[in-house]
Design a protein around this motif. Structure first.
Motif, short mmCIF file in Angstrom:
data_model
loop_
_atom_site.label_atom_id
_atom_site.label_comp_id
_atom_site.label_asym_id
_atom_site.label_seq_id
_atom_site.Cartn_x
_atom_site.Cartn_y
_atom_site.Cartn_z
N UNK A 1 -8.79 7.98 10.80
CA UNK A 1 -9.30 9.24 10.96
C UNK A 1 -8.95 9.88 9.38
N UNK A 2 -9.35 10.90 9.28
CA UNK A 2 -9.27 11.88 7.70
C UNK A 2 -9.53 13.11 8.61
N UNK A 3 -8.57 13.95 8.82
CA UNK A 3 -6.84 13.05 7.99
C UNK A 3 -6.31 12.35 9.52
N UNK A 4 -5.11 12.31 9.96
CA UNK A 4 -4.03 11.17 11.06
C UNK A 4 -3.40 12.30 10.84
N UNK B 1 10.28 10.32 7.64
CA UNK B 1 9.63 10.87 9.12
C UNK B 1 10.69 11.86 10.04
N UNK B 2 11.72 11.82 9.61
CA UNK B 2 12.53 12.88 9.95
C UNK B 2 11.95 14.61 9.57
N UNK C 1 3.22 4.89 11.96
CA UNK C 1 3.18 3.98 12.69
C UNK C 1 2.57 2.67 12.16
N UNK C 2 0.94 3.05 12.14
CA UNK C 2 0.04 2.36 11.55
C UNK C 2 0.14 1.53 10.35
N UNK D 1 3.77 -2.56 0.54
CA UNK D 1 2.70 -2.34 2.11
C UNK D 1 2.68 -1.34 2.87
N UNK D 2 1.27 -1.50 2.39
CA UNK D 2 0.81 -0.17 3.63
C UNK D 2 -0.75 -0.63 4.45
#
Length: 189
Positions: free
Chosen positions: A87-90, A181-182, A97-98, A46-47
């Motif tokens: 946005x491209x990029x983010x 993430x780390x 997070x999103x 899921x994204x």
């Protein structure tokens, strides 16, 4: 670093085009770039915030997805995702997070895993003859791009090596969400 956007193709071909763009316009930056395949053993990832999503959160369950990362310094990492409404990029923190949110709200079959491959290695080794874009009768699910399929001297098709998330097989390194993430998010101190 400015990267040119590419029209919608298969996500792995979009990312291949982005990596080629970096090599041609910013060759000294390619060693700071990564290709990331996102999938899991059940092929249900899921994204959120995806353009193909239908609900308010723009949720999509992909079998796999591919993004491009530019990580020029420890405190800075940008994600390029042509399928995202972000946005491209983010920046990586906003994207994670999103788009991924957290695994705590998901059943284990939906946990996302990340195969991280240096972009220069991906450009040398990845191949796809586009067989996954065809129906069982050989007809195209959607018309293929008008340029040749991605081939190497070693392989016509090795997409499955990149999608599968067995840590003992395939290129690069497989990480879970926390490890991802780390590795790529280091808040400025």
């Amino acid at each position: 670093m400015e990267i040119t956007a590419v029209f919608r193709l298969e996500c792995e071909e979009n990312v291949h085009k982005l990596a080629q763009d970096v090599i041609s316009r910013h060759p000294n930056e390619i060693n700071k770039c990564y290709v990331v395949f996102i999938s899991n053993h059940s092929r249900t990832v899921p994204l959120w915030r995806q353009r193909a999503g239908k609900d308010e959160d723009r949720l999509v369950i992909w079998d796999y997805h591919v993004i491009f990362l530019y990580h020029p310094e420890p405190e800075k990492c940008l994600i390029y995702d042509l399928d995202s409404e972000l946005p491209f990029p983010t920046y990586v923190h906003k994207y994670v997070t999103e788009t991924f949110r957290t695994d705590h709200i998901l059943k284990p079959d939906y946990f996302r895993y990340f195969r991280v491959i240096p972009a220069n290695e991906f450009l040398k080794e990845f191949a796809s003859d586009r067989r996954h874009m065809k129906r069982s009768d050989g007809s195209w699910i959607k018309p293929p791009p008008n340029y040749p399929a991605i081939q190497t001297t070693k392989s016509d098709h090795n997409l499955e090596d990149y999608i599968q998330m067995d840590t003992s097989k395939g290129p690069g390194q497989v990480l879970n969400l926390t490890q991802f993430v780390q590795r790529f998010y280091k808040p400025a101190t």
